[in-house]
Motif scaffolding. Structure first.
Motif, PDB file in Angstrom:
ATOM      1  N   ARG A 120     -13.896   2.419  -0.248  1.00  0.00           N
ATOM      2  CA  ARG A 120     -12.629   2.723   0.449  1.00  0.00           C
ATOM      3  C   ARG A 120     -12.262   1.621   1.436  1.00  0.00           C
ATOM      4  O   ARG A 120     -11.081   1.324   1.619  1.00  0.00           O
ATOM      5  N   ARG A 121     -13.255   1.024   2.047  1.00  0.00           N
ATOM      6  CA  ARG A 121     -12.973  -0.095   2.951  1.00  0.00           C
ATOM      7  C   ARG A 121     -12.437  -1.289   2.173  1.00  0.00           C
ATOM      8  O   ARG A 121     -11.513  -1.969   2.602  1.00  0.00           O
ATOM      9  N   GLN A 122     -13.009  -1.526   0.971  1.00  0.00           N
ATOM     10  CA  GLN A 122     -12.513  -2.611   0.118  1.00  0.00           C
ATOM     11  C   GLN A 122     -11.114  -2.312  -0.401  1.00  0.00           C
ATOM     12  O   GLN A 122     -10.306  -3.222  -0.589  1.00  0.00           O
ATOM     13  N   ARG A 123     -10.813  -1.027  -0.612  1.00  0.00           N
ATOM     14  CA  ARG A 123      -9.475  -0.619  -1.043  1.00  0.00           C
ATOM     15  C   ARG A 123      -8.431  -0.954   0.022  1.00  0.00           C
ATOM     16  O   ARG A 123      -7.290  -1.310  -0.288  1.00  0.00           O
ATOM     17  N   LEU A 124      -8.825  -0.844   1.283  1.00  0.00           N
ATOM     18  CA  LEU A 124      -7.933  -1.186   2.393  1.00  0.00           C
ATOM     19  C   LEU A 124      -7.641  -2.689   2.425  1.00  0.00           C
ATOM     20  O   LEU A 124      -6.524  -3.101   2.719  1.00  0.00           O
ATOM     21  N   GLY A 161      -7.399  -9.789  -0.396  1.00  0.00           N
ATOM     22  CA  GLY A 161      -6.728  -9.462   0.867  1.00  0.00           C
ATOM     23  C   GLY A 161      -5.237  -9.213   0.746  1.00  0.00           C
ATOM     24  O   GLY A 161      -4.515  -9.278   1.747  1.00  0.00           O
ATOM     25  N   SER A 162      -4.761  -8.895  -0.465  1.00  0.00           N
ATOM     26  CA  SER A 162      -3.317  -8.709  -0.679  1.00  0.00           C
ATOM     27  C   SER A 162      -2.796  -7.438  -0.004  1.00  0.00           C
ATOM     28  O   SER A 162      -1.709  -7.434   0.585  1.00  0.00           O
ATOM     29  N   THR A 163      -3.559  -6.345  -0.072  1.00  0.00           N
ATOM     30  CA  THR A 163      -3.125  -5.079   0.556  1.00  0.00           C
ATOM     31  C   THR A 163      -3.055  -5.224   2.075  1.00  0.00           C
ATOM     32  O   THR A 163      -2.097  -4.764   2.715  1.00  0.00           O
ATOM     33  N   LEU A 164      -4.062  -5.880   2.651  1.00  0.00           N
ATOM     34  CA  LEU A 164      -4.087  -6.081   4.105  1.00  0.00           C
ATOM     35  C   LEU A 164      -2.932  -6.960   4.561  1.00  0.00           C
ATOM     36  O   LEU A 164      -2.328  -6.723   5.603  1.00  0.00           O
ATOM     37  N   PRO A 217      -3.672   3.145   0.058  1.00  0.00           N
ATOM     38  CA  PRO A 217      -2.698   2.539   0.986  1.00  0.00           C
ATOM     39  C   PRO A 217      -1.363   2.179   0.355  1.00  0.00           C
ATOM     40  O   PRO A 217      -0.371   1.981   1.068  1.00  0.00           O
ATOM     41  N   VAL A 218      -1.307   2.111  -0.977  1.00  0.00           N
ATOM     42  CA  VAL A 218      -0.046   1.773  -1.662  1.00  0.00           C
ATOM     43  C   VAL A 218       1.038   2.804  -1.339  1.00  0.00           C
ATOM     44  O   VAL A 218       2.222   2.452  -1.189  1.00  0.00           O
ATOM     45  N   TYR A 219       0.663   4.081  -1.228  1.00  0.00           N
ATOM     46  CA  TYR A 219       1.641   5.133  -0.940  1.00  0.00           C
ATOM     47  C   TYR A 219       2.277   4.937   0.438  1.00  0.00           C
ATOM     48  O   TYR A 219       3.494   5.054   0.600  1.00  0.00           O
ATOM     49  N   LEU A 221       2.494  -7.610   7.188  1.00  0.00           N
ATOM     50  CA  LEU A 221       3.908  -8.009   7.154  1.00  0.00           C
ATOM     51  C   LEU A 221       4.830  -6.849   7.523  1.00  0.00           C
ATOM     52  O   LEU A 221       5.847  -7.048   8.197  1.00  0.00           O
ATOM     53  N   LEU A 222       4.484  -5.629   7.087  1.00  0.00           N
ATOM     54  CA  LEU A 222       5.342  -4.474   7.350  1.00  0.00           C
ATOM     55  C   LEU A 222       5.212  -3.968   8.786  1.00  0.00           C
ATOM     56  O   LEU A 222       6.189  -3.496   9.362  1.00  0.00           O
ATOM     57  N   THR A 223       4.017  -4.044   9.358  1.00  0.00           N
ATOM     58  CA  THR A 223       3.789  -3.517  10.707  1.00  0.00           C
ATOM     59  C   THR A 223       3.867  -4.583  11.793  1.00  0.00           C
ATOM     60  O   THR A 223       3.842  -4.237  12.982  1.00  0.00           O
ATOM     61  N   LYS A 224       3.919  -5.876  11.387  1.00  0.00           N
ATOM     62  CA  LYS A 224       3.944  -7.006  12.335  1.00  0.00           C
ATOM     63  C   LYS A 224       2.719  -7.004  13.245  1.00  0.00           C
ATOM     64  O   LYS A 224       2.791  -7.286  14.446  1.00  0.00           O
TER      65      LYS A 224
END
Length: 374
Positions: free
Chosen positions: A147-151, A156-159, A202-204, A164-167
């Protein structure tokens, strides 16, 4: 007589009241400067935090920059390499009472492997930091790592998308997630991290943030609910319930209670042992023991004698095969077959051609060919 704010707004409509409570565009809170607090602080306050051994080299390199950044706010910073700790302390010249809390957050981020360039941003107004502990949220270690790797995501594309969205700047290190950025962005980061550790991809949340960012551009939807535009994701548990190995059959319901088990006195009364004397009881017990010993002795002897019993040898004589009942020969059919074979003539063998010799033919003097020898 002076009228209150409530009396003024009583006759106005709801839209005009909302307009009064709205923050105008481009408005910023005035900065807190040294002129606002010329006397400084009265008491000295300090915060300290520990750092791991592998961060010592980096902290030694960037510590002069940390001292320089805190010097503008009249704060004192110290690095103790022997104990492995960092501390920040106020002085008599410190004019901002809240800057000490921000300095504490900065040294915490430095201890959590956040680079100096990002950690210094905490000292700015409107920027804060948060360290989210995720170590105890999942019991299974393998599940926690997944789950940590999923984040983080692949490469590192999801992170990066969340940043970018949260600044905000996000650093996943060990059992914690450190984030630096505006307050609104930190709120979204906290929600994404907690949902990810609760097995929500996190995609949702990223998709929801993207839709919200587009809706913010439309001024018509400013005072409306966005629930109809946001996706509603329902959790689906596809795992079936594990069936027990032993399924107990339900007994039929009876209003009567179960029969009570026989007591020791009842069993003795049934066998007549209750009326025997103590000596007779002991004699009876001895006889029962002798019988048990005798049975055990016979079993032991049989087990020993098994090794002396010769095994069964395989029989050499072949079993006699009885002729089958349906072995009668049809004589008529056999005679007809012989007659048919006599009528058909035998084939003559084909003459094999003689092979030609490879010797060249010789000519006689008269020009006549000489016959080859057979």
């Amino acid at each position: 007589m002076a009228t209150s704010m409530a009396d003024r707004t009583a006759g106005k409509s709801k839209a005009s009241q909302d307009h009064l409570l709205e923050i105008p565009l481009g408005w910023e809170e005035p900065k807190f400067t040294a002129e606002d607090n010329p006397n400084g602080v009265l008491e000295e306050s300090s915060f300290a935090t520990l750092f791991p051994k592998y961060r010592e080299k980096y902290l030694r390199e960037c510590w002069p920059l940390v001292e320089k950044a805190l010097k503008d706010y009249h704060l004192k910073a110290s690095l103790d390499v022997i104990e492995g700790s960092m501390s920040v302390t106020t002085t008599r010249k410190t004019w901002d009472p809240f800057i000490l809390i921000k300095a504490r957050d900065m040294i915490k981020l430095l201890a959590r492997s956040v680079p100096y360039e990002q950690a210094v941003r905490v000292l700015e107004d409107g920027i804060s930091a948060e360290v989210i502990k995720i170590g105890r949220m999942v019991r299974n270690q393998e599940r926690f790592v997944k789950r940590r790797q999923r984040l983080i995501g692949p490469n590192g594309s999801t992170l990066k998308a969340v940043e970018l969205l949260t600044k905000c700047y996000i650093m996943v290190q060990g059992n914690t997630v450190s984030a630096v950025g505006p307050y609104k962005g930190l709120r979204d980061v906290y929600k994404i991290v907690i949902d990810t550790m609760k097995n929500v991809h996190p995609v949702y949340n990223i998709k929801t943030l993207m839709i919200k960012r587009e809706l913010m551009k439309d001024e018509k939807l400013k005072h409306e609910s966005w629930d109809r535009f946001l996706p509603q994701f329902k959790s689906k548990n596809l795992k079936k319930r594990k069936q027990p190995k032993k399924i107990r059959k339900k007994k039929e319901y009876t209003p009567f209670p179960p029969t009570q088990p026989e007591s020791k006195v009842d069993r003795e009364l049934a066998t007549g042992e209750y009326f025997l004397k103590e000596s007779q009881k002991k004699a009876r017990a001895r006889e029962q023991k002798k019988v048990k010993h005798a049975e055990a002795e016979t079993k032991r002897k049989e087990k020993r004698n098994q090794s002396f019993v010769p095994p069964k040898e395989p029989s050499v004589t072949k079993p006699k095969t009885h002729p089958k009942a349906d072995t009668q020969i049809d004589m008529k059919a056999l005679k007809a077959k012989i007659k048919k074979s006599q009528k058909t003539p035998f084939r003559k063998p084909e003459e094999v051609p003689k092979p030609k010799s490879t010797r060249p033919e010789r000519k006689t003097k008269k020009g006549v060919k000489r016959k080859q020898k057979p």
